[in-house]
Design an enzyme around this catalytic site. Sequence first.
Site, mmCIF file in Angstrom:
data_model
loop_
_atom_site.group_PDB
_atom_site.id
_atom_site.type_symbol
_atom_site.label_atom_id
_atom_site.label_comp_id
_atom_site.label_asym_id
_atom_site.label_seq_id
_atom_site.Cartn_x
_atom_site.Cartn_y
_atom_site.Cartn_z
ATOM 1 N N SER A 84 38.416 48.476 -28.393
ATOM 2 C CA SER A 84 39.927 48.837 -28.297
ATOM 3 C C SER A 84 40.335 48.966 -29.535
ATOM 4 O O SER A 84 39.975 48.408 -30.641
ATOM 5 C CB SER A 84 40.533 47.438 -27.686
ATOM 6 O OG SER A 84 41.988 47.448 -27.668
ATOM 7 N N TYR A 113 41.859 38.524 -26.352
ATOM 8 C CA TYR A 113 41.552 39.808 -26.169
ATOM 9 C C TYR A 113 40.836 40.259 -27.364
ATOM 10 O O TYR A 113 39.842 41.025 -27.515
ATOM 11 C CB TYR A 113 42.600 40.838 -25.583
ATOM 12 C CG TYR A 113 42.271 42.070 -25.078
ATOM 13 C CD1 TYR A 113 41.437 42.409 -23.867
ATOM 14 C CD2 TYR A 113 42.459 43.073 -25.815
ATOM 15 C CE1 TYR A 113 41.343 43.639 -23.749
ATOM 16 C CE2 TYR A 113 42.196 44.497 -25.781
ATOM 17 C CZ TYR A 113 41.529 44.734 -24.552
ATOM 18 O OH TYR A 113 41.188 45.916 -24.013
HETATM 19 N N1 LIG Z 1 44.167 50.377 -20.613
HETATM 20 C C1 LIG Z 1 44.359 50.077 -22.058
HETATM 21 O O1 LIG Z 1 45.435 50.218 -22.491
HETATM 22 C C2 LIG Z 1 42.993 49.679 -22.899
HETATM 23 C C3 LIG Z 1 43.344 49.806 -24.227
HETATM 24 C C4 LIG Z 1 42.127 49.210 -25.082
HETATM 25 C C5 LIG Z 1 41.103 49.138 -24.389
HETATM 26 N N2 LIG Z 1 40.629 49.047 -23.169
HETATM 27 C C6 LIG Z 1 39.349 48.685 -22.579
HETATM 28 O O2 LIG Z 1 39.135 49.894 -21.595
HETATM 29 C C7 LIG Z 1 38.161 49.611 -20.690
HETATM 30 C C8 LIG Z 1 38.447 49.977 -19.553
HETATM 31 O O3 LIG Z 1 39.595 49.498 -18.838
HETATM 32 P P1 LIG Z 1 40.655 50.706 -18.162
HETATM 33 O O4 LIG Z 1 42.020 50.656 -19.181
HETATM 34 O O5 LIG Z 1 40.143 51.949 -17.798
HETATM 35 O O6 LIG Z 1 41.138 49.580 -17.065
HETATM 36 P P2 LIG Z 1 40.654 49.473 -15.394
HETATM 37 O O7 LIG Z 1 41.176 48.278 -14.892
HETATM 38 O O8 LIG Z 1 41.475 50.578 -14.727
HETATM 39 O O9 LIG Z 1 39.174 49.817 -15.308
HETATM 40 C C9 LIG Z 1 38.380 48.587 -15.707
HETATM 41 C C10 LIG Z 1 37.469 48.530 -14.586
HETATM 42 O O10 LIG Z 1 36.486 47.374 -14.816
HETATM 43 C C11 LIG Z 1 36.127 46.672 -13.803
HETATM 44 N N3 LIG Z 1 35.682 45.228 -13.854
HETATM 45 C C12 LIG Z 1 36.742 44.124 -14.194
HETATM 46 N N4 LIG Z 1 35.921 43.173 -14.478
HETATM 47 C C13 LIG Z 1 34.846 43.550 -13.941
HETATM 48 C C14 LIG Z 1 33.631 42.806 -14.112
HETATM 49 N N5 LIG Z 1 33.392 41.480 -14.125
HETATM 50 N N6 LIG Z 1 32.342 43.334 -13.682
HETATM 51 C C15 LIG Z 1 32.445 44.553 -13.376
HETATM 52 N N7 LIG Z 1 33.375 45.440 -13.366
HETATM 53 C C16 LIG Z 1 34.673 44.607 -13.869
HETATM 54 C C17 LIG Z 1 37.273 46.969 -12.956
HETATM 55 O O11 LIG Z 1 37.304 46.644 -11.473
HETATM 56 C C18 LIG Z 1 37.932 48.305 -13.252
HETATM 57 O O12 LIG Z 1 37.451 49.136 -12.250
HETATM 58 C C19 LIG Z 1 38.149 47.876 -20.852
HETATM 59 O O13 LIG Z 1 37.079 47.249 -21.526
HETATM 60 C C20 LIG Z 1 39.348 47.579 -21.571
HETATM 61 O O14 LIG Z 1 39.358 46.390 -22.128
HETATM 62 C C21 LIG Z 1 41.852 49.368 -22.394
#
Ligand SMILES: NC(=O)c1ccc[n+]([C@@H]2O[C@H](COP(=O)([O-])OP(=O)(O)OC[C@H]3O[C@@H](n4cnc5c(N)ncnc54)[C@H](O)[C@@H]3O)[C@@H](O)[C@H]2O)c1
Length: 297
Positions: A145, A158
């Site tokens: 991130s 986080y």
């Molecule tokens: N959305 C943002 O603004 C943002 C910013 C920086 C980093 N991220 C990172 O990007 C990655 C993807 O997140 P996203 O934003 O697409 O969110 P999202 O919630 O749409 O997707 C995350 C997916 O991970 C799955 N998940 C959660 N816990 C889990 C577990 N214990 N085992 C297996 N699957 C699990 C969820 O069911 C979901 O489908 C994450 O690592 C998040 O920290 C997101």
Amino acid sequence: MRDLKGRVAVITGAGSGMGRSMALSLAREGVDVVVADIESEWAENVRTEIEALGREAIAVRTDVSDAASVGGLADQAFGRFGKVDILINNAGVTLVPFRAVWDTSLADFQWTINVNLFGVIHGITAFVPRMRAQAGDKHIVNTSSLAGIVNVPGNAAYVASKMAITGLSDTIREELEADDFGVTVLLPGFVHSNILSSERLRPEVDRAGNRSVPSYSDYAVKMARGDTDNSDIAGAVTLKDAGTIAQGIDPDTVGPMVVHAIRENEPYCITHPSPVDAIRKRADALTRAYFPVTEPA
Ligand SMILES: NC(=O)c1ccc[n+]([C@@H]2O[C@H](COP(=O)([O-])OP(=O)(O)OC[C@H]3O[C@@H](n4cnc5c(N)ncnc54)[C@H](O)[C@@H]3O)[C@@H](O)[C@H]2O)c1
């Protein structure tokens, strides 16, 4: 990894958001995909979308915080496809609302670090030995991130998990280079995904709604005014942070960026303009941080 056609990718958290986007973008390049997610139904939906693109896919319910579950994922991936060329450790969660460190419980830290950091560690330990034994080039993408390179006040747990992912990835990139691995750290800014509903995946007792956790933004507003009386901040379970994430970019824009990074073996893939000032501020402070103490004569 110039040639993607006929490759096999395993992607955790592929049922939604950026994981789904990476899965579909890779499928469009001719990659077969193992869709891993804790939400079986979401994973099945993405499997169907990939098959509609003419590629093979399997959906595997996986909890990345559980080493045995990720071990089972590796067994299924190698069992079905006989190889894994691309490993994307992407599943992650966030605390909602963002909260001050003094409002962050031990359970908050443990949950965040178990899913985000140990999720990546479990992926590495389950897959890398088998991938090393495989001929040809391989690639790992770990989703960190911007919070994995610069501070985000209000989300210390986080940040702790994501900065560790960045350091881990930078380290294994050097270690695995001779074994023909590329490693990319995905560094997203705000992305409009399902991440705000992360707390659904926690035991009910730990969820903010049941614990009246104040939002960090309430403190931040007061800090900006120089107001130190926080007595009126209590248990406002608001989703103020939701506004920021809802204004984030469309997750579907991320898949093509990651495909580019895999092809070019880029060490970092930032989804937003690089936060140059914050990076420079930190780097400058670090370059000035050696203060040798000389004993008085
Ligand atoms: N959305 C943002 O603004 C943002 C910013 C920086 C980093 N991220 C990172 O990007 C990655 C993807 O997140 P996203 O934003 O697409 O969110 P999202 O919630 O749409 O997707 C995350 C997916 O991970 C799955 N998940 C959660 N816990 C889990 C577990 N214990 N085992 C297996 N699957 C699990 C969820 O069911 C979901 O489908 C994450 O690592 C998040 O920290 C997101």
